[in-house]
Write a protein that holds these residues in place. Structure first.
Motif, mmCIF file in Angstrom:
data_model
loop_
_atom_site.group_PDB
_atom_site.id
_atom_site.type_symbol
_atom_site.label_atom_id
_atom_site.label_comp_id
_atom_site.label_asym_id
_atom_site.label_seq_id
_atom_site.Cartn_x
_atom_site.Cartn_y
_atom_site.Cartn_z
ATOM 1 N N UNK A 197 0.817 -1.217 0.000
ATOM 2 C CA UNK A 197 0.000 0.000 0.000
ATOM 3 C C UNK A 197 0.846 1.260 0.000
ATOM 4 N N UNK A 198 2.020 1.203 0.596
ATOM 5 C CA UNK A 198 2.861 2.404 0.644
ATOM 6 C C UNK A 198 3.190 2.892 -0.763
ATOM 7 N N UNK A 199 3.539 1.966 -1.651
ATOM 8 C CA UNK A 199 3.833 2.349 -3.026
ATOM 9 C C UNK A 199 2.607 2.829 -3.767
ATOM 10 N N UNK A 200 1.473 2.160 -3.557
ATOM 11 C CA UNK A 200 0.241 2.574 -4.235
ATOM 12 C C UNK A 200 -0.192 3.972 -3.812
ATOM 13 N N UNK B 139 1.967 6.406 -5.658
ATOM 14 C CA UNK B 139 1.606 6.459 -7.080
ATOM 15 C C UNK B 139 0.256 7.122 -7.285
ATOM 16 N N UNK B 140 -0.683 6.881 -6.385
ATOM 17 C CA UNK B 140 -2.005 7.506 -6.510
ATOM 18 C C UNK B 140 -1.885 9.024 -6.417
ATOM 19 N N UNK B 141 -0.943 9.493 -5.633
ATOM 20 C CA UNK B 141 -0.743 10.928 -5.516
ATOM 21 C C UNK B 141 -0.276 11.582 -6.805
ATOM 22 N N UNK B 142 0.258 10.787 -7.737
ATOM 23 C CA UNK B 142 0.719 11.323 -9.018
ATOM 24 C C UNK B 142 -0.368 11.340 -10.091
ATOM 25 N N UNK B 143 -1.468 10.646 -9.840
ATOM 26 C CA UNK B 143 -2.495 10.481 -10.877
ATOM 27 C C UNK B 143 -3.071 11.808 -11.333
ATOM 28 N N UNK C 160 2.286 0.054 -14.340
ATOM 29 C CA UNK C 160 3.549 -0.126 -13.623
ATOM 30 C C UNK C 160 3.312 -0.156 -12.116
ATOM 31 N N UNK C 161 2.403 0.687 -11.625
ATOM 32 C CA UNK C 161 2.082 0.706 -10.196
ATOM 33 C C UNK C 161 1.493 -0.622 -9.760
ATOM 34 N N UNK C 162 0.631 -1.185 -10.594
ATOM 35 C CA UNK C 162 0.008 -2.486 -10.335
ATOM 36 C C UNK C 162 1.078 -3.571 -10.216
ATOM 37 N N UNK C 163 2.005 -3.589 -11.162
ATOM 38 C CA UNK C 163 3.064 -4.600 -11.161
ATOM 39 C C UNK C 163 3.999 -4.449 -9.962
ATOM 40 N N UNK C 164 4.308 -3.211 -9.601
ATOM 41 C CA UNK C 164 5.177 -2.982 -8.447
ATOM 42 C C UNK C 164 4.524 -3.486 -7.169
ATOM 43 N N UNK C 165 3.255 -3.204 -7.007
ATOM 44 C CA UNK C 165 2.542 -3.653 -5.812
ATOM 45 C C UNK C 165 2.505 -5.179 -5.752
ATOM 46 N N UNK C 166 2.318 -5.814 -6.905
ATOM 47 C CA UNK C 166 2.292 -7.274 -6.926
ATOM 48 C C UNK C 166 3.654 -7.856 -6.542
ATOM 49 N N UNK C 167 4.724 -7.242 -7.008
ATOM 50 C CA UNK C 167 6.067 -7.719 -6.658
ATOM 51 C C UNK C 167 6.304 -7.640 -5.156
ATOM 52 N N UNK D 236 -8.814 -0.923 -10.672
ATOM 53 C CA UNK D 236 -7.805 -0.230 -11.473
ATOM 54 C C UNK D 236 -8.384 0.974 -12.210
ATOM 55 N N UNK D 237 -9.589 0.833 -12.745
ATOM 56 C CA UNK D 237 -10.195 1.947 -13.487
ATOM 57 C C UNK D 237 -10.447 3.137 -12.573
ATOM 58 N N UNK D 238 -10.902 2.887 -11.347
ATOM 59 C CA UNK D 238 -11.065 3.982 -10.389
ATOM 60 C C UNK D 238 -9.720 4.660 -10.122
ATOM 61 N N UNK D 239 -8.699 3.855 -9.859
ATOM 62 C CA UNK D 239 -7.352 4.368 -9.622
ATOM 63 C C UNK D 239 -6.888 5.213 -10.809
ATOM 64 N N UNK D 240 -7.125 4.702 -11.999
ATOM 65 C CA UNK D 240 -6.711 5.366 -13.237
ATOM 66 C C UNK D 240 -7.321 6.755 -13.371
#
Length: 264
Positions: free
Chosen positions: A18-21, A24-28, A44-51, A91-95
């Motif tokens: 969640x820290x990374x998300x 990233x959400x702050x940049x949207x 990219x944010x999705x993939x980073x969170x999964x990692x 994801x669409x909401x985040x987007x």
């Protein structure tokens, strides 16, 4: 809140992701106005969170398998345990900069979901459940809604993306539900739709064309909050059916009947 080694592992993993998300959400908002748009950034944010989730879960339980939205299936030495992981549900909401999305992690043991965590970073709401130990939102014990009249019920549903699913079927179902209910809503996150039924914010929820990572954690949230969860057609195995219908015992039964009539 539930205090167990398993829940500690799951909560720590989602909070790390969640820290990374959150960053990233702050940049949207800045990316919305660019010609390219935020699509690649969100992927990219999705993939980073999964990692982050994958690394944390594999470190804590190295033998467990994983079913991941982005990376697919990771076989584990322990065939009886499988994590179902969605690093960014909604994801669409985040987007679009809408603060309604979640991280979802469910644990399957010998075919049964035994623990789940759904975390909404934007609202700092942590939904957790473990089999036999109840369901909680932060430190509050959860119970599904006690409403019994469909005319008073607020019902959440999900719709398939463009080019996927059976849109005419959904329109039939939504029309049938809206004709008898207090209202229908499409929020855009299956994990949070299930969590909202568990805490009584929504009375019912149904959706088709789902994946296991969308609903694994939410299934046990609803069940541990005293609710009923089946496939949208009333079958006992929503994970296998890739669909879900849930609510309290009385309204769940009514919803399934309405959906069946709509498709008769």
């Amino acid at each position: 809140m539930i205090s167990s080694p398993l829940m500690t592992v799951m909560v720590d993993a989602v909070r790390k992701a969640a820290r990374g998300l959150k960053r990233d959400y702050g940049e949207i908002e800045n990316l919305q106005v660019s010609r390219k748009g935020p699509g690649n950034f969100v992927s990219a944010a999705d993939r980073k969170a999964e990692e982050v989730l994958r690394d944390a879960l594999m470190k804590a339980r190295p033998g467990y398998g994983l079913v991941l939205e982005e990376s697919g299936i990771v076989e584990g030495a322990d065939k009886s345990h499988t994590w179902h992981v969605d690093p960014l549900d909604g994801t669409t909401n985040f987007l679009h900069g809408i603060p309604h999305f979640a991280i979802s992690v469910g644990l399957e043991r010998e075919g049964q979901i035994v623990a789940g965590v759904v975390y909404d970073p934007a609202k700092d709401e942590l939904f957790v459940a473990e089999r036999g130990k109840g369901a909680y939102l932060n430190n509050r014990r959860l119970r599904v809604s006690g409403r019994t009249d469909m005319a008073d019920a607020l019902i959440a549903y999900g719709s398939p993306y463009l080019g996927r699913g059976d849109h005419p079927k959904l329109l039939r179902e939504v029309a049938a539900v809206m004709a008898v209910s207090g209202g229908a809503r499409r929020f855009g996150s299956a994990a949070l739709d299930l969590a909202y039924v568990a805490c009584g914010r929504s009375d019912l929820y149904w959706e088709r064309d789902l994946q296991t990572w969308d609903i694994a954690a939410g299934i046990i949230l609803v069940r541990e909050a005293g609710g009923f969860v089946t496939s949208a057609d009333g079958g006992a195995e929503p994970l296998a059916a890739r669909s879900v219908a849930c609510g309290n015992e009385i309204l769940h039964s009514e919803l399934v009947k309405i959906l069946r009539r709509a498709n008769a």
